[in-house]
Enzyme design. Structure first.
Site, PDB file in Angstrom:
ATOM      1  N   ASN A  49      31.237  43.766  39.005  1.00 18.50           N
ATOM      2  CA  ASN A  49      32.006  44.145  40.188  1.00 18.50           C
ATOM      3  C   ASN A  49      32.385  42.897  40.982  1.00 18.50           C
ATOM      4  OD1 ASN A  49      31.544  46.986  39.718  1.00 18.50           O
ATOM      5  ND2 ASN A  49      29.483  46.651  40.446  1.00 18.50           N
ATOM      6  N   ARG A  59      28.159  45.262  54.243  1.00 19.31           N
ATOM      7  CA  ARG A  59      28.173  46.308  53.215  1.00 19.31           C
ATOM      8  C   ARG A  59      26.728  46.639  52.868  1.00 19.31           C
ATOM      9  NH1 ARG A  59      33.312  46.949  50.811  1.00 19.31           N
ATOM     10  NH2 ARG A  59      34.763  45.285  51.319  1.00 19.31           N
ATOM     11  N   HIS A  62      22.870  49.860  50.204  1.00 16.45           N
ATOM     12  CA  HIS A  62      23.177  50.849  49.182  1.00 16.45           C
ATOM     13  C   HIS A  62      22.146  50.866  48.053  1.00 16.45           C
ATOM     14  CE1 HIS A  62      27.576  49.901  50.420  1.00 16.45           C
ATOM     15  NE2 HIS A  62      27.049  50.790  51.233  1.00 16.45           N
ATOM     16  N   LYS A  71      20.672  44.449  40.009  1.00 13.40           N
ATOM     17  CA  LYS A  71      21.888  43.692  40.321  1.00 13.40           C
ATOM     18  C   LYS A  71      21.621  42.200  40.263  1.00 13.40           C
ATOM     19  CE  LYS A  71      23.730  47.222  43.417  1.00 13.40           C
ATOM     20  NZ  LYS A  71      24.115  47.535  44.806  1.00 13.40           N
ATOM     21  N   TYR A 131      28.928  40.819  41.268  1.00 11.82           N
ATOM     22  CA  TYR A 131      27.626  41.290  40.829  1.00 11.82           C
ATOM     23  C   TYR A 131      27.708  42.065  39.532  1.00 11.82           C
ATOM     24  CZ  TYR A 131      28.950  45.328  43.820  1.00 11.82           C
ATOM     25  OH  TYR A 131      29.600  46.368  44.434  1.00 11.82           O
ATOM     26  N   ASP A 168      28.728  53.655  55.664  1.00 11.07           N
ATOM     27  CA  ASP A 168      27.583  52.842  56.069  1.00 11.07           C
ATOM     28  C   ASP A 168      27.123  53.158  57.494  1.00 11.07           C
ATOM     29  OD1 ASP A 168      27.677  51.778  53.561  1.00 11.07           O
ATOM     30  OD2 ASP A 168      28.478  49.838  54.176  1.00 11.07           O
TER      31      ASP A 168
END
Length: 181
Positions: A49, A59, A62, A71, A131, A168
């Site tokens: 990504n 961000r 998550h 990740k 990532y 978020d």
């Protein structure tokens, strides 16, 4: 490649060996054999990504409650403060966080294994963030911890309110969130 331990033993900073001269630089951002031998990371990456975000965009935090993703993250332009929060209920570090400055300059990467929430804040004018993940994005399993949960107390290194997505803004407090058993 140099492996740097963090306060949470399973989260690792990976510093590549960079070869540079007047023409520029070269480094291996991922080598399966070296990651296994030097960091003990045996991961099958299935998705790459790339996001670009402006200054003060936050961000996260998550995670996917099913199909959890490991990740391997890095920044190729700009500077971010990257955070991983341990959501493994039976872990000695449950609810604790680790934060690292990742930048195009330092070329460091962060390995965040499955079982962690992940987020970052952009500290430069913009940042390109890459990532690799060990499982596919599954929106039906995605969850979000509130970025400013008072029980986690992440020091985001910012002076003003971050820019958040609607999703978020609706993150849950750790005490109300689904976590990993």
């Amino acid at each position: 490649m140099k492996i740097i331990q963090t306060q949470i033993p399973d989260v690792l900073i990976i510093e590549p060996q960079v070869f540079g001269d007047e023409r520029g630089f070269f480094f291996e951002s991922y080598n399966e054999k070296a990651f296994l031998e030097k960091a003990g990371i045996s991961a099958n990456f299935v998705q790459d990504n790339h996001s670009r975000s402006a200054r003060n965009v936050l961000r996260g935090l998550h995670y996917q409650i099913k199909q959890p993703q490991g990740k391997l993250v890095r920044v190729v332009a700009g500077l971010v403060f990257d955070v991983a929060v341990d959501l493994r209920k039976n872990s000695k570090t449950f609810g604790q966080w680790v934060g690292v400055r990742l930048s195009a300059e330092n070329k460091q990467q962060l390995w965040i294994p499955p079982g962690f929430a992940h987020g970052f804040i952009v500290l430069s004018d913009y940042a390109d963030f890459l990532y690799k993940t060990t499982d596919f994005y599954a929106p039906q399993h995605e969850r979000c911890i509130l970025w400013n949960d008072p029980n986690i107390r992440i020091s985001w290194q910012i002076q003003e309110e971050p820019i958040l997505s609607e999703k978020d803004k609706l993150g849950k407090l750790l005490g109300d969130a689904q976590v990993y058993e």
